[in-house]
Design a protein around this motif. Structure first.
Motif, PDB file in Angstrom:
ATOM      1  N   VAL A  60      32.649-190.125  -2.663  1.00 32.49           N
ATOM      2  CA  VAL A  60      33.790-189.285  -2.265  1.00 32.49           C
ATOM      3  C   VAL A  60      33.871-188.061  -3.171  1.00 32.49           C
ATOM      4  O   VAL A  60      33.929-186.914  -2.701  1.00 32.49           O
ATOM      5  CB  VAL A  60      35.125-190.079  -2.331  1.00 32.49           C
ATOM      6  CG1 VAL A  60      36.317-189.138  -2.128  1.00 32.49           C
ATOM      7  CG2 VAL A  60      35.138-191.177  -1.272  1.00 32.49           C
ATOM      8  N   LEU A  61      33.835-188.291  -4.488  1.00 34.70           N
ATOM      9  CA  LEU A  61      34.015-187.189  -5.441  1.00 34.70           C
ATOM     10  C   LEU A  61      32.838-186.218  -5.425  1.00 34.70           C
ATOM     11  O   LEU A  61      33.021-185.007  -5.587  1.00 34.70           O
ATOM     12  CB  LEU A  61      34.229-187.748  -6.855  1.00 34.70           C
ATOM     13  CG  LEU A  61      35.533-188.549  -7.035  1.00 34.70           C
ATOM     14  CD1 LEU A  61      35.560-189.217  -8.400  1.00 34.70           C
ATOM     15  CD2 LEU A  61      36.750-187.650  -6.851  1.00 34.70           C
ATOM     16  N   GLU A  89      31.068-195.974  -3.916  1.00 39.12           N
ATOM     17  CA  GLU A  89      31.821-195.172  -2.940  1.00 39.12           C
ATOM     18  C   GLU A  89      32.697-194.110  -3.597  1.00 39.12           C
ATOM     19  O   GLU A  89      32.831-192.999  -3.080  1.00 39.12           O
ATOM     20  CB  GLU A  89      32.677-196.074  -2.056  1.00 39.12           C
ATOM     21  CG  GLU A  89      31.849-196.886  -1.085  1.00 39.12           C
ATOM     22  CD  GLU A  89      32.721-197.679  -0.120  1.00 39.12           C
ATOM     23  OE1 GLU A  89      33.706-197.116   0.396  1.00 39.12           O
ATOM     24  OE2 GLU A  89      32.417-198.859   0.106  1.00 39.12           O
ATOM     25  N   ALA A  90      33.319-194.442  -4.721  1.00 38.29           N
ATOM     26  CA  ALA A  90      34.165-193.447  -5.391  1.00 38.29           C
ATOM     27  C   ALA A  90      33.318-192.230  -5.786  1.00 38.29           C
ATOM     28  O   ALA A  90      33.735-191.079  -5.600  1.00 38.29           O
ATOM     29  CB  ALA A  90      34.829-194.055  -6.625  1.00 38.29           C
ATOM     30  N   LEU A 118      29.316-188.051 -11.751  1.00 40.58           N
ATOM     31  CA  LEU A 118      29.535-186.872 -10.925  1.00 40.58           C
ATOM     32  C   LEU A 118      28.402-185.847 -10.935  1.00 40.58           C
ATOM     33  O   LEU A 118      27.820-185.562  -9.888  1.00 40.58           O
ATOM     34  CB  LEU A 118      30.866-186.223 -11.299  1.00 40.58           C
ATOM     35  CG  LEU A 118      31.344-185.124 -10.347  1.00 40.58           C
ATOM     36  CD1 LEU A 118      31.534-185.641  -8.940  1.00 40.58           C
ATOM     37  CD2 LEU A 118      32.658-184.538 -10.855  1.00 40.58           C
ATOM     38  N   ASP A 174      33.265-184.072  -2.415  1.00 43.06           N
ATOM     39  CA  ASP A 174      34.390-183.155  -2.667  1.00 43.06           C
ATOM     40  C   ASP A 174      33.967-182.000  -3.566  1.00 43.06           C
ATOM     41  O   ASP A 174      34.280-180.835  -3.303  1.00 43.06           O
ATOM     42  CB  ASP A 174      35.536-183.915  -3.352  1.00 43.06           C
ATOM     43  CG  ASP A 174      36.236-184.884  -2.411  1.00 43.06           C
ATOM     44  OD1 ASP A 174      36.018-184.812  -1.192  1.00 43.06           O
ATOM     45  OD2 ASP A 174      37.008-185.725  -2.914  1.00 43.06           O
ATOM     46  N   ALA A 175      33.265-182.323  -4.647  1.00 43.31           N
ATOM     47  CA  ALA A 175      32.882-181.287  -5.616  1.00 43.31           C
ATOM     48  C   ALA A 175      31.820-180.355  -5.050  1.00 43.31           C
ATOM     49  O   ALA A 175      31.789-179.165  -5.382  1.00 43.31           O
ATOM     50  CB  ALA A 175      32.386-181.939  -6.905  1.00 43.31           C
ATOM     51  N   CYS A 231      38.382-197.202  -2.582  1.00 44.19           N
ATOM     52  CA  CYS A 231      37.320-197.091  -3.587  1.00 44.19           C
ATOM     53  C   CYS A 231      37.772-196.301  -4.810  1.00 44.19           C
ATOM     54  O   CYS A 231      37.062-196.257  -5.819  1.00 44.19           O
ATOM     55  CB  CYS A 231      36.070-196.459  -2.982  1.00 44.19           C
ATOM     56  SG  CYS A 231      36.299-194.763  -2.416  1.00 44.19           S
ATOM     57  N   MET A 232      38.945-195.685  -4.730  1.00 43.75           N
ATOM     58  CA  MET A 232      39.451-194.900  -5.863  1.00 43.75           C
ATOM     59  C   MET A 232      40.659-195.655  -6.455  1.00 43.75           C
ATOM     60  O   MET A 232      40.478-196.681  -7.063  1.00 43.75           O
ATOM     61  CB  MET A 232      39.814-193.496  -5.389  1.00 43.75           C
ATOM     62  CG  MET A 232      38.646-192.801  -4.676  1.00 43.75           C
ATOM     63  SD  MET A 232      37.672-191.713  -5.724  1.00 43.75           S
ATOM     64  CE  MET A 232      38.592-190.215  -5.422  1.00 43.75           C
ATOM     65  N   MET A 277      25.792-185.080  -7.900  1.00 41.52           N
ATOM     66  CA  MET A 277      25.785-183.784  -7.209  1.00 41.52           C
ATOM     67  C   MET A 277      24.361-183.233  -7.139  1.00 41.52           C
ATOM     68  O   MET A 277      23.945-182.668  -6.125  1.00 41.52           O
ATOM     69  CB  MET A 277      26.689-182.781  -7.938  1.00 41.52           C
ATOM     70  CG  MET A 277      28.188-183.068  -7.784  1.00 41.52           C
ATOM     71  SD  MET A 277      29.201-181.959  -8.815  1.00 41.52           S
ATOM     72  CE  MET A 277      29.055-180.403  -7.883  1.00 41.52           C
ATOM     73  N   HIS A 303      29.335-187.636   2.556  1.00 39.55           N
ATOM     74  CA  HIS A 303      30.520-188.273   3.142  1.00 39.55           C
ATOM     75  C   HIS A 303      30.179-188.992   4.454  1.00 39.55           C
ATOM     76  O   HIS A 303      30.645-190.107   4.694  1.00 39.55           O
ATOM     77  CB  HIS A 303      31.629-187.244   3.354  1.00 39.55           C
ATOM     78  CG  HIS A 303      32.381-186.914   2.098  1.00 39.55           C
ATOM     79  ND1 HIS A 303      33.496-186.109   2.070  1.00 39.55           N
ATOM     80  CD2 HIS A 303      32.175-187.303   0.807  1.00 39.55           C
ATOM     81  CE1 HIS A 303      33.951-186.011   0.821  1.00 39.55           C
ATOM     82  NE2 HIS A 303      33.153-186.713   0.045  1.00 39.55           N
TER      83      HIS A 303
END
Lengths: 308, 308
Positions: free
Chosen positions: B123-124, B119-120, B44, B127-128, A100-101, B48, B95
């Motif tokens: 994930v990010l 999905e990207a 992003l 992560d953040a 996905c990245m 979040m 996640h």
């Protein structure tokens, strides 16, 4: 480690880097989980080791170790900080390689984690490597003074989060579907976040551990910022002129995707010249430290001389 | 917040929880990034905020805030610790909901992050949010003493990593393809890692901030361990007997997948009885603190009385 035209300082740097690689590999070996919690199941611990051991240039570890050495920081803390930065870097690669990245099959010459295992393992392996980086820094063995440990955690978090590495990666993903290619200033900003912030933190961690004074710390930051920018430009140069087999990963993906890069904006020779300029600037920033900063100066030279 | 048969303590708990929910929402509101770095791009920062604001039971925040109150910790630090734990929890949900993991479309009554965005971004965003949890704890505003901040970072890392939450999730994923269903002791171990560790850390963070003595800290840990176990069993009870609309997420997935749960192993009534036993045990562990621990005692009762 291969460098063009083998300049006369190359063997000296190679030897120093090999020493630091052995140090950080040893530290990671002992800090990574040796086996899964319940022994019998596949995945997490082996994938964490696979993703972070036995590969990579270890430039970030080198910066942390050599900055720590410059400021006389105790070696155990320096080794732990170097390992933490490499864990954080490894986590970012595992997640960035996912379908996905950036959707990469190869990293450091081996299948990426989601290819070797599966996507769930890749998500969890990255997650656990990020956590481990903070666990290593916060541990009393990293420094006797809790304020130093907290400062390291804060510095890593700022370099890694939404206003740092992850923010840069989000911009990079967004750029792929943007209406028009990024301009030079936008790419510089993106790269400063995506890779620059962690490179700067790596060097700064050594200065924090060695309780460098504010002026010295600012000099180290300036050095690492310039080195980071040179590194990113050289990455773009190698993406078009490099050898995929030696790199251990797919190349020329940016051009194929029509993404703006330093090379598409400055030309190959223009990008090379700019990288060399920044590497010289990085080295000049080390002047106050004299000959003792030679290992860091060599890292700046290596950044633009490297072929992989 | 709905509880069965509305016991007489329910309004008191609901009021206290509502206060704490408002506190942690306010803290998160100010700690989360307000907008993307370069303004114009999607993803992003909004994701979040979406993943961590305006939803969830906030049990972990409640435990952190009430334990901090019990030990007289300064309120700013308590609010920040509560927000950090909720960021960590929110990251794990983002996640875990991904297609390669539990593949859920709905969370807290809304589309999951990878459904709402992609999905990207999921994930990010996760992560953040993990990084932000550490950034919040390591910041001097959380506690004046760096050793306290480092201890909080270390505690969160241990609860969250390969020997905690992520390790538990890896076991859970592995269990789905295991040759035979897990036994009771294995499920208890899995759940202690996957959700117990962070619940225990939430309460312990309050004790750390309030500089509780070792005996008091051990009592708080014992309380939160028992509460966490009751919570997990009640989750399995609600998965078979609960209302998906009220829960805001898909239910009965475990039974459909043939996974062993506390209910499949103990029966519905057996599981309910065991959860009640553990909640009583949690409450009993608070005896040394007397009436001042009533907010924590009510949380134990709520854990097994809740309907969502």
């Amino acid at each position: 480690m291969a460098v063009a035209e083998a300049p006369d300082w190359a063997p000296e740097f190679a030897e120093r880097l090999a020493t630091d690689v052995a140090i950080v590999e040893g530290a990671l070996e002992s800090l990574l989980p040796a086996a899964n919690l319940l022994g019998e199941r596949p995945g997490l611990a082996p994938a964490m080791r696979y993703a972070s051991l036995g590969g990579g240039k270890r430039l970030r570890a080198y910066l942390a170790l050599e900055a720590a050495e410059l400021f006389g920081a105790p070696s155990e803390g320096a080794e732990r900080a170097a390992a933490a930065v490499e864990c954080l870097h490894a986590y970012s690669l595992v997640h960035d390689d996912m379908p996905c990245m950036d959707d990469d099959d190869l990293r450091r010459g081996r299948p990426t984690v989601h290819r070797r295992w599966d996507e769930a393992t890749a998500v969890l392996t990255g997650d656990a490597l990020q956590t481990l980086a903070f666990e290593i820094l916060a541990d009393p063995r990293t420094h006797a003074d809790g304020a130093v440990r907290a400062e390291l955690c804060l510095g890593l978090a700022r370099a890694a989060g939404a206003a740092g590495m992850v923010g840069g990666q989000a911009l990079d993903i967004a750029a792929e579907t943007a209406a028009q290619p990024l301009k030079l200033a936008e790419i510089e900003r993106l790269q400063a976040l995506k890779t620059g912030a962690l490179i700067v933190f790596a060097a700064e961690a050594g200065a924090i551990l060695g309780r460098a004074d504010p002026a010295a710390r600012a000099a180290i930051r300036g050095y690492a910022e310039a080195l980071g920018r040179a590194f990113q430009i050289q990455d773009d140069v190698l993406d078009v002129s490099g050898d995929a087999e030696a790199a251990g990963k797919a190349l020329r993906k940016d051009a194929a995707a029509g993404k703006a890069t330093f090379v598409s904006l400055l030309g190959l020779e223009g990008a090379r010249a700019r990288a060399a300029e920044l590497a010289a600037e990085a080295e000049a920033t080390l002047a106050p430290f004299g000959a003792r900063a030679r290992p860091l100066a060599l890292a700046a030279r290596f950044t633009v001389a490297r072929r992989t």
